[in-house]
Design an enzyme around this catalytic site. Structure first.
Site, PDB file in Angstrom:
ATOM      1  N   GLU A  82       0.867  -1.201   0.076  1.00  0.00           N
ATOM      2  CA  GLU A  82      -0.080   0.070   0.062  1.00  0.00           C
ATOM      3  C   GLU A  82       0.968   1.159   0.045  1.00  0.00           C
ATOM      4  O   GLU A  82       1.863   1.273   0.662  1.00  0.00           O
ATOM      5  CB  GLU A  82      -0.903  -0.053   1.239  1.00  0.00           C
ATOM      6  CG  GLU A  82      -1.685  -1.090   1.412  1.00  0.00           C
ATOM      7  CD  GLU A  82      -2.901  -1.187   0.226  1.00  0.00           C
ATOM      8  OE1 GLU A  82      -3.092  -0.436  -0.541  1.00  0.00           O
ATOM      9  OE2 GLU A  82      -3.586  -2.453  -0.013  1.00  0.00           O
ATOM     10  N   ARG A  92     -17.540  -1.367   5.651  1.00  0.00           N
ATOM     11  CA  ARG A  92     -18.441  -2.270   4.702  1.00  0.00           C
ATOM     12  C   ARG A  92     -19.287  -3.078   5.869  1.00  0.00           C
ATOM     13  O   ARG A  92     -20.262  -3.733   5.396  1.00  0.00           O
ATOM     14  CB  ARG A  92     -17.423  -2.818   3.802  1.00  0.00           C
ATOM     15  CG  ARG A  92     -18.123  -4.068   2.693  1.00  0.00           C
ATOM     16  CD  ARG A  92     -16.843  -4.260   1.842  1.00  0.00           C
ATOM     17  NE  ARG A  92     -15.828  -4.790   2.398  1.00  0.00           N
ATOM     18  CZ  ARG A  92     -15.695  -5.898   3.065  1.00  0.00           C
ATOM     19  NH1 ARG A  92     -16.498  -7.092   2.818  1.00  0.00           N
ATOM     20  NH2 ARG A  92     -14.451  -6.301   3.383  1.00  0.00           N
ATOM     21  N   CYS A 145      -7.555  -2.023   8.342  1.00  0.00           N
ATOM     22  CA  CYS A 145      -6.255  -1.915   7.948  1.00  0.00           C
ATOM     23  C   CYS A 145      -5.711  -0.606   7.515  1.00  0.00           C
ATOM     24  O   CYS A 145      -5.011  -0.239   8.076  1.00  0.00           O
ATOM     25  CB  CYS A 145      -6.055  -2.810   6.943  1.00  0.00           C
ATOM     26  SG  CYS A 145      -6.126  -4.659   7.124  1.00  0.00           S
ATOM     27  N   HIS A 169      -1.090  -5.644   2.173  1.00  0.00           N
ATOM     28  CA  HIS A 169      -2.216  -6.740   1.854  1.00  0.00           C
ATOM     29  C   HIS A 169      -1.991  -7.819   1.294  1.00  0.00           C
ATOM     30  O   HIS A 169      -1.131  -7.910   0.384  1.00  0.00           O
ATOM     31  CB  HIS A 169      -3.408  -5.757   1.110  1.00  0.00           C
ATOM     32  CG  HIS A 169      -4.327  -5.217   2.154  1.00  0.00           C
ATOM     33  ND1 HIS A 169      -4.689  -3.878   2.186  1.00  0.00           N
ATOM     34  CD2 HIS A 169      -5.162  -5.830   3.129  1.00  0.00           C
ATOM     35  CE1 HIS A 169      -5.538  -3.622   2.904  1.00  0.00           C
ATOM     36  NE2 HIS A 169      -5.694  -4.518   3.615  1.00  0.00           N
TER      37      HIS A 169
HETATM   38  N1  PCA Z   1      -7.998  -7.016   6.671  1.00  0.00           N
HETATM   39  C1  PCA Z   1      -9.006  -6.096   7.086  1.00  0.00           C
HETATM   40  C2  PCA Z   1      -9.006  -5.882   8.499  1.00  0.00           C
HETATM   41  C3  PCA Z   1      -8.217  -6.900   8.973  1.00  0.00           C
HETATM   42  C4  PCA Z   1      -7.579  -7.596   7.892  1.00  0.00           C
HETATM   43  O1  PCA Z   1      -6.621  -8.764   7.787  1.00  0.00           O
HETATM   44  C5  PCA Z   1      -8.811  -4.608   5.996  1.00  0.00           C
HETATM   45  O2  PCA Z   1      -8.189  -4.906   4.950  1.00  0.00           O
HETATM   46  O3  PCA Z   1      -9.115  -3.630   6.419  1.00  0.00           O
END
Ligand code: PCA
Length: 213
Positions: A82, A92, A145, A169
């Site tokens: 990111e 969501r 996140c 991610h």
């Molecule tokens: N993914 C979520 C929150 C925790 C995770 O592993 C997100 O993308 O916000």
């Protein structure tokens, strides 16, 4: 030694596992001294009201050189590094504490966004070089996140902490994809571990170059 705090998240929503937790736990059991890394790990709850304080406390305690945060994004087909955290909570689904903020700021009157302070492009390139797909992403979403990513950037900025940090991610694992109601992309945990290791290597090299200036 480069001190790195690596965080993962517990499972959330309909998933029963989170590869970010699996990855952080796996890397925690491995010896990184040959790479001159001292690795600290933390598994965070997927809860807006708890996760930021846990990670901030660890940053104060450990004073690491880097903080690398991991989370799951089920629609991603590559490891997604990111670039930017935004000052927005727009959940969501409810988080694990049953909170669901809509159109709220992460930090009241905070800056609109923060860029990752990790060497994102070099990390992506290093992963691609060993054959593990990685991409740069322009949005970490507006769920927990992104919130933790933003809060860590903000915490380091307002407290003048010299800690580079950023968010990655991860795709679902093949085991998760096999259970999904519709086809989703996936990547094996072993591939993610290899990608992460090489990315952490880039981070360490970056620090050495800074130190030698
Ligand atoms: N993914 C979520 C929150 C925790 C995770 O592993 C997100 O993308 O916000």
């Amino acid at each position: 030694m480069t001190r790195i705090l690596l965080t993962g998240f517990e499972s959330f929503g309909s998933a029963t596992i989170n590869p970010s937790e699996q990855l952080a736990r796996r890397l925690a059991t491995e010896d990184h001294s040959a790479d001159e890394i001292e690795l600290f790990t933390e598994i965070l709850p997927v809860a807006a009201r708890h996760a930021p304080a846990i990670i901030e406390r660890r940053l104060i305690e450990l004073q690491p050189d880097y903080c690398v945060m991991l989370g799951l994004a089920e629609d991603r087909s590559a490891i997604s590094i990111e670039r930017v955290a935004i000052n927005l909570l727009d959940f969501r689904i409810p988080d694990n504490a049953n909170d669901q903020p809509i159109d709220e700021p992460v930090v009241l009157a905070g800056p609109e966004a923060y860029f990752s302070t990790l060497p994102v492009r070099a990390m992506r390139d290093a992963s691609a070089t060993i054959g593990i797909p990685a991409e740069l992403s322009l949005t970490a979403g507006a769920f927990v996140c992104n919130q933790v990513f933003y809060r860590v950037q903000h915490f380091c900025a307002v407290n003048a902490l010299d800690i580079a940090s950023g968010f990655i991610h991860l795709p679902a694992t093949p085991e998760m994809a096999a259970q999904a109601p519709r086809p989703i992309p996936s990547m094996s945990l072993d591939a993610m571990v290899a990608g992460l290791r090489v990315m952490l290597g880039v981070v360490v090299r970056e620090q050495r170059e800074h130190v030698s200036f």
